[in-house]
Design a protein around this motif. Structure first.
Motif, PDB file in Angstrom:
ATOM      1  N   UNK A  72       0.865  -1.177   0.000  1.00  0.00           N
ATOM      2  CA  UNK A  72       0.000   0.000   0.000  1.00  0.00           C
ATOM      3  C   UNK A  72       0.905   1.232   0.000  1.00  0.00           C
ATOM      4  N   UNK A  73       0.782   2.053  -1.043  1.00  0.00           N
ATOM      5  CA  UNK A  73       1.618   3.246  -1.147  1.00  0.00           C
ATOM      6  C   UNK A  73       0.815   4.540  -0.967  1.00  0.00           C
ATOM      7  N   UNK A  74      -0.504   4.412  -0.853  1.00  0.00           N
ATOM      8  CA  UNK A  74      -1.334   5.586  -0.629  1.00  0.00           C
ATOM      9  C   UNK A  74      -2.776   5.205  -0.407  1.00  0.00           C
ATOM     10  N   UNK A  75      -3.483   6.027   0.362  1.00  0.00           N
ATOM     11  CA  UNK A  75      -4.904   5.807   0.624  1.00  0.00           C
ATOM     12  C   UNK A  75      -5.590   7.161   0.694  1.00  0.00           C
ATOM     13  N   UNK A  76      -6.760   7.251   0.064  1.00  0.00           N
ATOM     14  CA  UNK A  76      -7.592   8.448   0.164  1.00  0.00           C
ATOM     15  C   UNK A  76      -9.013   8.007   0.452  1.00  0.00           C
TER      16      UNK A  76
END
Length: 116
Positions: A72-76
């Motif tokens: 996981x490299x990003x979450x919005x």
């Protein structure tokens, strides 16, 4: 001669300075508007979490990890429609591909997987 050259540069500096200041203010104004939107979105998400309409990111992430392999490299947190929240995960797969995975913030079910 050097004096008049310097004087000419100084006379053109104020319009340039005005232009730079105007650009800076325009960018700052846009940033303030974005901050207002972000604050509003944050408040909607917090309210949805308190009311139990979405699950905490930590719970969603644990459920997500059991369904999808990758880093996981990003979450919005996005809203697709009023009251509908979607966690948008950016995943780096073992073969080096970047994927965007939409997850229902209430049920933790994967809705959509797209290549970036």
């Amino acid at each position: 001669m050097s004096f008049s050259r310097s004087r000419n540069m100084n006379s053109s500096l104020p319009p340039l300075a005005v232009l730079l200041i105007a650009c800076a203010l325009a960018v700052t104004g846009a940033a303030v508007a974005d901050d207002d939107d972000d604050a509003h979105d944050h408040e909607l998400a917090r309210q949805a979490l308190v009311e139990g309409r979405i699950r905490p990111l930590a719970e969603i992430t644990e459920a997500f990890k059991s369904q999808m392999v990758g880093e996981i490299v990003g979450v919005e947190l996005d809203t697709d429609a009023p009251g509908v929240f979607i966690y948008e995960f950016k995943i780096l797969t073992s073969d080096g591909k970047l994927k965007e995975v939409d997850v229902d913030a209430r049920t933790s079910k994967i809705i959509k997987i797209e290549d970036e």
